[in-house]
Scaffold this motif. Sequence first.
Motif, PDB file in Angstrom:
ATOM      1  N   THR A 152      69.842  -3.006  14.736  1.00 43.32           N
ATOM      2  CA  THR A 152      70.770  -1.997  15.277  1.00 43.32           C
ATOM      3  C   THR A 152      71.780  -2.522  16.326  1.00 43.32           C
ATOM      4  O   THR A 152      72.846  -1.816  16.487  1.00 43.32           O
ATOM      5  N   SER A 153      71.688  -3.838  16.735  1.00 44.08           N
ATOM      6  CA  SER A 153      72.540  -4.565  17.717  1.00 44.08           C
ATOM      7  C   SER A 153      73.441  -5.594  17.185  1.00 44.08           C
ATOM      8  O   SER A 153      74.206  -6.309  17.712  1.00 44.08           O
ATOM      9  N   ILE A 154      73.527  -5.659  15.831  1.00 42.69           N
ATOM     10  CA  ILE A 154      74.098  -6.880  15.078  1.00 42.69           C
ATOM     11  C   ILE A 154      75.387  -6.331  14.449  1.00 42.69           C
ATOM     12  O   ILE A 154      75.240  -5.231  13.741  1.00 42.69           O
ATOM     13  N   LYS A 155      76.557  -6.859  14.967  1.00 43.53           N
ATOM     14  CA  LYS A 155      77.788  -6.557  14.408  1.00 43.53           C
ATOM     15  C   LYS A 155      77.977  -6.574  13.060  1.00 43.53           C
ATOM     16  O   LYS A 155      77.512  -7.653  12.613  1.00 43.53           O
ATOM     17  N   GLY A 156      78.760  -5.940  12.481  1.00 45.49           N
ATOM     18  CA  GLY A 156      79.478  -6.176  11.131  1.00 45.49           C
ATOM     19  C   GLY A 156      78.596  -5.969   9.789  1.00 45.49           C
ATOM     20  O   GLY A 156      78.653  -6.388   8.965  1.00 45.49           O
ATOM     21  N   ILE A 157      77.426  -5.002  10.382  1.00 46.41           N
ATOM     22  CA  ILE A 157      76.551  -4.730   9.387  1.00 46.41           C
ATOM     23  C   ILE A 157      76.412  -3.316   9.154  1.00 46.41           C
ATOM     24  O   ILE A 157      76.771  -2.557  10.042  1.00 46.41           O
ATOM     25  N   GLY A 158      75.852  -2.818   7.932  1.00 44.40           N
ATOM     26  CA  GLY A 158      75.449  -1.441   7.828  1.00 44.40           C
ATOM     27  C   GLY A 158      73.941  -1.467   7.326  1.00 44.40           C
ATOM     28  O   GLY A 158      73.499  -2.204   6.681  1.00 44.40           O
ATOM     29  N   TYR A 159      73.229  -0.363   8.001  1.00 40.86           N
ATOM     30  CA  TYR A 159      71.813  -0.276   7.524  1.00 40.86           C
ATOM     31  C   TYR A 159      71.555   1.200   7.465  1.00 40.86           C
ATOM     32  O   TYR A 159      72.161   2.113   7.759  1.00 40.86           O
ATOM     33  N   LYS A 160      70.097   1.371   7.002  1.00 36.26           N
ATOM     34  CA  LYS A 160      69.552   2.566   6.832  1.00 36.26           C
ATOM     35  C   LYS A 160      68.705   2.853   8.016  1.00 36.26           C
ATOM     36  O   LYS A 160      67.731   2.019   8.467  1.00 36.26           O
ATOM     37  N   GLU A 161      68.687   4.061   8.485  1.00 34.78           N
ATOM     38  CA  GLU A 161      67.629   4.586   9.863  1.00 34.78           C
ATOM     39  C   GLU A 161      67.116   5.635   9.366  1.00 34.78           C
ATOM     40  O   GLU A 161      67.441   6.780   8.945  1.00 34.78           O
ATOM     41  N   ALA A 162      65.822   5.520   9.198  1.00 34.29           N
ATOM     42  CA  ALA A 162      64.819   6.666   8.806  1.00 34.29           C
ATOM     43  C   ALA A 162      64.873   7.818   9.956  1.00 34.29           C
ATOM     44  O   ALA A 162      64.658   7.417  11.239  1.00 34.29           O
ATOM     45  N   ASN A 163      65.032   8.923   9.569  1.00 35.90           N
ATOM     46  CA  ASN A 163      65.069  10.045  10.453  1.00 35.90           C
ATOM     47  C   ASN A 163      63.673  10.989  10.382  1.00 35.90           C
ATOM     48  O   ASN A 163      63.511  12.137  11.021  1.00 35.90           O
ATOM     49  N   GLY A 164      62.909  10.627   9.143  1.00 37.54           N
ATOM     50  CA  GLY A 164      61.707  11.428   9.283  1.00 37.54           C
ATOM     51  C   GLY A 164      61.735  12.770   8.609  1.00 37.54           C
ATOM     52  O   GLY A 164      60.866  13.534   8.384  1.00 37.54           O
ATOM     53  N   ILE A 165      62.988  13.401   8.260  1.00 32.93           N
ATOM     54  CA  ILE A 165      63.386  14.403   7.763  1.00 32.93           C
ATOM     55  C   ILE A 165      63.876  14.508   6.380  1.00 32.93           C
ATOM     56  O   ILE A 165      63.201  15.003   5.438  1.00 32.93           O
ATOM     57  N   SER A 166      64.971  13.660   6.046  1.00 35.30           N
ATOM     58  CA  SER A 166      65.661  13.783   4.812  1.00 35.30           C
ATOM     59  C   SER A 166      65.913  12.487   4.505  1.00 35.30           C
ATOM     60  O   SER A 166      65.041  11.743   4.854  1.00 35.30           O
ATOM     61  N   LYS A 167      66.924  12.294   3.760  1.00 31.53           N
ATOM     62  CA  LYS A 167      67.438  10.864   3.291  1.00 31.53           C
ATOM     63  C   LYS A 167      67.790  10.125   4.538  1.00 31.53           C
ATOM     64  O   LYS A 167      68.289  10.799   5.673  1.00 31.53           O
ATOM     65  N   PRO A 168      67.502   8.583   4.551  1.00 34.26           N
ATOM     66  CA  PRO A 168      67.758   7.931   5.710  1.00 34.26           C
ATOM     67  C   PRO A 168      69.488   7.941   6.218  1.00 34.26           C
ATOM     68  O   PRO A 168      70.183   8.356   5.252  1.00 34.26           O
ATOM     69  N   LEU A 169      69.625   7.674   7.392  1.00 34.99           N
ATOM     70  CA  LEU A 169      70.908   7.890   7.748  1.00 34.99           C
ATOM     71  C   LEU A 169      71.656   6.581   7.487  1.00 34.99           C
ATOM     72  O   LEU A 169      71.088   5.415   7.743  1.00 34.99           O
ATOM     73  N   LEU A 170      73.052   6.667   7.162  1.00 35.02           N
ATOM     74  CA  LEU A 170      73.646   5.398   6.899  1.00 35.02           C
ATOM     75  C   LEU A 170      74.288   5.121   8.240  1.00 35.02           C
ATOM     76  O   LEU A 170      75.400   5.850   8.609  1.00 35.02           O
ATOM     77  N   VAL A 171      73.942   3.677   8.693  1.00 31.05           N
ATOM     78  CA  VAL A 171      74.638   3.463   9.978  1.00 31.05           C
ATOM     79  C   VAL A 171      75.612   2.320   9.902  1.00 31.05           C
ATOM     80  O   VAL A 171      75.100   1.382   9.087  1.00 31.05           O
ATOM     81  N   LEU A 172      76.763   2.260  10.305  1.00 32.84           N
ATOM     82  CA  LEU A 172      77.639   1.265  10.250  1.00 32.84           C
ATOM     83  C   LEU A 172      77.847   0.869  11.533  1.00 32.84           C
ATOM     84  O   LEU A 172      78.462   1.358  12.449  1.00 32.84           O
ATOM     85  N   ASN A 173      77.318  -0.386  12.123  1.00 34.45           N
ATOM     86  CA  ASN A 173      77.514  -1.044  13.331  1.00 34.45           C
ATOM     87  C   ASN A 173      79.293  -1.420  13.655  1.00 34.45           C
ATOM     88  O   ASN A 173      79.851  -1.716  12.593  1.00 34.45           O
ATOM     89  N   PRO A 174      79.188  -1.500  14.989  1.00 34.73           N
ATOM     90  CA  PRO A 174      80.916  -2.056  15.165  1.00 34.73           C
ATOM     91  C   PRO A 174      81.275  -3.116  14.357  1.00 34.73           C
ATOM     92  O   PRO A 174      80.122  -4.081  14.014  1.00 34.73           O
ATOM     93  N   PRO A 175      82.525  -3.536  13.958  1.00 36.14           N
ATOM     94  CA  PRO A 175      82.705  -4.555  13.025  1.00 36.14           C
ATOM     95  C   PRO A 175      82.524  -5.934  13.975  1.00 36.14           C
ATOM     96  O   PRO A 175      82.421  -6.050  14.994  1.00 36.14           O
ATOM     97  N   GLU A 176      82.478  -7.040  13.320  1.00 39.32           N
ATOM     98  CA  GLU A 176      82.256  -8.413  13.494  1.00 39.32           C
ATOM     99  C   GLU A 176      83.688  -8.949  13.140  1.00 39.32           C
ATOM    100  O   GLU A 176      84.138  -8.630  12.250  1.00 39.32           O
ATOM    101  N   ARG A 177      84.002  -9.901  13.795  1.00 41.35           N
ATOM    102  CA  ARG A 177      85.172 -10.686  13.486  1.00 41.35           C
ATOM    103  C   ARG A 177      85.200 -11.416  12.293  1.00 41.35           C
ATOM    104  O   ARG A 177      83.910 -11.777  11.886  1.00 41.35           O
ATOM    105  N   VAL A 178      86.465 -11.882  11.560  1.00 45.36           N
ATOM    106  CA  VAL A 178      86.440 -12.981  10.775  1.00 45.36           C
ATOM    107  C   VAL A 178      86.529 -14.160  11.103  1.00 45.36           C
ATOM    108  O   VAL A 178      86.641 -14.504  12.248  1.00 45.36           O
TER     109      VAL A 178
END
Length: 508
Positions: A152-178
């Motif tokens: 959850t704290s790693i910049k520049g990635i997207g991941y799924k967050e389970a919410n226990g109700i429906s499909k997982p939430l799609l989370v995009l963290n803040p960008p990381e530099r190139v």
Amino acid sequence: MDALFVNPDSSAKAYQDLAKTFAAIEPPTWSLLLAESCRSKGYGVGILDCDAERLSLEKSVKRIEEAKPRLIVMVLYGQNPNSGTTSMIGAIQLARAIKEAGIFAPVCFVGSHTSALPREVLAYDCVDLVLLNEGVYALHNLLASNLKDDITSIKGIGYKEANGISKPLLVLNPPERVVPQSHMDADLPGYAWDLLPYEERPLDLYRAHFWHAGFDHHKRTPFAAIYTSLGCQFACNFCMINIVNRVDNNELIDASHSRGMRFWSPEWVAREMRKLADMGVETLRISDEMFFLNRKYYLPILENCIVEDYGFNMWTYSRIDTVRPAALETFKRAGVNWLALGVEAGNQLVRQEVSKGTFKEVNIREVCKTIADADINIISNYIFGFPEDNHETMQQTLDLALELNTEMANMYPCQALPGSPLYHTVKEKGWDLPSSYEAFAFLSYESEPMRTNYLTAGEVLKFRDDAWQTYFTNPAYLDLVQNRFGTGQRENVEEMAKISLKRKLLGN
């Protein structure tokens, strides 16, 4: 093994029968760069090139299972602008098979298509993580984590967050530099050539483009491709190359918002070239979008090639309006025998529209003659089906191609590629976008190019296919091939021209 970098095989659907003999098999450039970068930080890495080894789905899964990686990274780049999207064909298929096999390592996607549409890619059940740009620093930080609760704290990635109700939430963290210019040599320290598969000698599973080897199949391997720079400073509407530089998660961002170039040092390039020469490579592609642009960077590289006398047969890229006649002798002495030119369209107004006015008024015929006089072969790139194209303007492009009669001509149907400004334009206009990843492939059965303001997608595709056949069966062109390369090479081209592409859109 901390990370296994996987290059999936999408060749059969992307290239049809051309994949068997005529299409190139390129080393997985970004897998090599990312693997070496992670290895330099102390992580254990491997590369699985399903494309080069032509692995079945079952064998690919078995090899991944045997490697036991903590993280499986699908690296979806390629040297064609559409490769990041067409690689999704094999990548999604393989990712699903990995999940079905019960392999628990997270599956991560990185590449140009992923950078363009991260939420769309992350939404697949078989995708656990996405990297939001080239992914170098995000990947380092991922491998330093437990790949679970600390993502959850790693910049520049997207991941799924389970919410226990429906499909997982799609989370995009803040960008990381190139990777910045100042850290190119240190944080992208080279290519992990030793991790590539081979049969008898290094790089013998890879083959150069047919024309790069002078239309001689026996000279196509071993083959390698390298970058000496990343990115492009221009913002052509049809191009998505710079989308991997994005540092903004806004869904309206396209490649034109992150243009720019970063260069490795000449010493870095010389070191990689020496490795390749020592491995027996003679046919080498310099994959930079604009190698023939900045004299400060290309001249030391070419001068080193002359001094070291590597013996490479190389090709590089240039825009028509950046060719410097005075430099051509140095290019030739260094071993650059092919120069790829983005002619794009025969009609100046059509060409200027898609290149945002940055394309200077130049005499294309004079530029081509100057290059030919330097004994350098030309690959001319043409695109049919720009927004302002009609039958007349596309015929002008074909007529120009026949007049220039260069040693090679690439002819593409225009695609609104994800990540390009044109992709957003097509969505705003309400025009149809391709219905599958296969449909984004220029040479596939399912190919669905963009319509224009005046023509249907089918009309564009038919004109392109007919134009290709006209060019490669043209007696003047075949005579050029024979005089330049030999009778056997002419016969090889004639054999290639006999392969007929089947097109769903055209009913065949």
